[in-house]
Design a protein around this motif. Structure first.
Motif, mmCIF file in Angstrom:
data_model
loop_
_atom_site.group_PDB
_atom_site.id
_atom_site.type_symbol
_atom_site.label_atom_id
_atom_site.label_comp_id
_atom_site.label_asym_id
_atom_site.label_seq_id
_atom_site.Cartn_x
_atom_site.Cartn_y
_atom_site.Cartn_z
ATOM 1 N N ALA A 94 0.828 -1.207 0.000
ATOM 2 C CA ALA A 94 0.000 0.000 0.000
ATOM 3 C C ALA A 94 0.862 1.256 0.000
ATOM 4 N N THR A 95 1.902 1.261 0.814
ATOM 5 C CA THR A 95 2.806 2.414 0.869
ATOM 6 C C THR A 95 3.467 2.641 -0.482
ATOM 7 N N ARG A 96 3.920 1.576 -1.123
ATOM 8 C CA ARG A 96 4.604 1.728 -2.410
ATOM 9 C C ARG A 96 3.675 2.196 -3.529
ATOM 10 N N ILE A 97 2.388 1.832 -3.464
ATOM 11 C CA ILE A 97 1.472 2.269 -4.530
ATOM 12 C C ILE A 97 0.755 3.564 -4.174
ATOM 13 N N GLY A 98 0.972 4.065 -2.966
ATOM 14 C CA GLY A 98 0.419 5.365 -2.595
ATOM 15 C C GLY A 98 -1.005 5.362 -2.089
ATOM 16 N N VAL A 99 -1.405 4.309 -1.379
ATOM 17 C CA VAL A 99 -2.728 4.265 -0.749
ATOM 18 C C VAL A 99 -2.566 3.884 0.716
ATOM 19 N N GLU A 100 -3.610 4.085 1.473
ATOM 20 C CA GLU A 100 -3.613 3.676 2.872
ATOM 21 C C GLU A 100 -3.716 2.150 2.940
ATOM 22 N N PRO A 101 -3.017 1.530 3.886
ATOM 23 C CA PRO A 101 -3.124 0.068 4.033
ATOM 24 C C PRO A 101 -4.563 -0.399 4.248
ATOM 25 N N SER A 102 -5.345 0.381 4.983
ATOM 26 C CA SER A 102 -6.738 -0.018 5.221
ATOM 27 C C SER A 102 -7.539 -0.047 3.916
ATOM 28 N N PHE A 103 -7.239 0.886 3.012
ATOM 29 C CA PHE A 103 -7.937 0.909 1.725
ATOM 30 C C PHE A 103 -7.576 -0.331 0.906
ATOM 31 N N LEU A 104 -6.284 -0.649 0.793
ATOM 32 C CA LEU A 104 -5.870 -1.827 0.032
ATOM 33 C C LEU A 104 -6.470 -3.090 0.644
ATOM 34 N N SER A 105 -6.489 -3.159 1.964
ATOM 35 C CA SER A 105 -7.075 -4.312 2.633
ATOM 36 C C SER A 105 -8.560 -4.452 2.279
ATOM 37 N N LYS A 106 -9.275 -3.326 2.246
ATOM 38 C CA LYS A 106 -10.703 -3.363 1.891
ATOM 39 C C LYS A 106 -10.910 -3.769 0.439
ATOM 40 N N VAL A 107 -10.026 -3.318 -0.454
ATOM 41 C CA VAL A 107 -10.116 -3.735 -1.861
ATOM 42 C C VAL A 107 -9.886 -5.238 -1.956
ATOM 43 N N GLU A 108 -8.866 -5.737 -1.260
ATOM 44 C CA GLU A 108 -8.565 -7.170 -1.297
ATOM 45 C C GLU A 108 -9.688 -8.016 -0.714
ATOM 46 N N ARG A 109 -10.448 -7.450 0.218
ATOM 47 C CA ARG A 109 -11.573 -8.187 0.823
ATOM 48 C C ARG A 109 -12.892 -7.881 0.116
ATOM 49 N N ASN A 110 -12.822 -7.156 -1.001
ATOM 50 C CA ASN A 110 -13.992 -6.827 -1.818
ATOM 51 C C ASN A 110 -15.017 -5.966 -1.092
ATOM 52 N N ILE A 111 -14.554 -5.209 -0.103
ATOM 53 C CA ILE A 111 -15.421 -4.253 0.583
ATOM 54 C C ILE A 111 -15.463 -2.962 -0.228
ATOM 55 N N GLU A 112 -14.323 -2.594 -0.790
ATOM 56 C CA GLU A 112 -14.217 -1.431 -1.675
ATOM 57 C C GLU A 112 -14.115 -1.934 -3.113
#
Length: 163
Positions: A74-92
């Motif tokens: 998440a840090t390397r792609i420029g997003v918050e870890p919580s956002f990437l986690s939500k995308v990976e869990r299909n919440i976002e």
């Protein structure tokens, strides 16, 4: 190749989807048309969401490289870890084109394939198509029924041709 398939979604509603074989022979054989964020890993396989796919790819890389934690990617792609986690869990839903390309680069995946899985087309392709929309629409409609080997041969001819 094109097939019609019927699936049940999480609310048990039927979804009828057209699927197409893609040119990517590494990971994805088919995409579901009109269903952003979902794809079939192979003909006859169950539906997989965009987030599930990128999580699986990230976790596969994490087994051999601890730099692939959610926080570090998440840090390397420029997003918050919580956002990437939500995308990976299909919440976002899948993120922007820019972030999907960054994810593809981090994970060593084809950006166009990940964009297609997310129901998106890269902006450079949109610009190309918009310059000659009728011509590209006709070309794509003709190509959709061709086998992969014929499309790949055509791509090579265009790429290597002397115009």
């Amino acid at each position: 190749n094109r097939r019609m398939l019927m699936f049940k979604n999480h609310k048990n509603h039927s979804l009828v989807c057209s699927i197409y074989y893609t040119l990517d022979e590494r990971n994805i054989d088919t995409l579901i048309e009109g269903r952003p964020g979902f794809f079939l890993a192979s003909a006859g396989a169950s539906m997989v969401e965009f987030g599930d796919y990128i999580r699986k790819q990230r976790e596969k890389r994490r087994k051999s490289d601890s730099n692939f934690s959610v926080r570090q990617v998440a840090t390397r792609i420029g997003v918050e870890p919580s956002f990437l986690s939500k995308v990976e869990r299909n919440i976002e839903p899948p993120p922007s084109e820019e972030k999907i390309i960054a994810i593809a680069n981090e994970l060593g995946e084809d950006a166009d394939v990940l964009l297609a899985m997310a129901g998106k087309v890269s902006s450079d392709l949109k610009r190309i198509i918009c310059k000659r929309p009728a011509l590209f629409a006709k070309l794509i409609r003709e190509l959709k029924s061709m086998p992969n080997h014929a499309v790949l041969r055509l791509v090579r001819e265009v790429r290597d041709g002397d115009w």
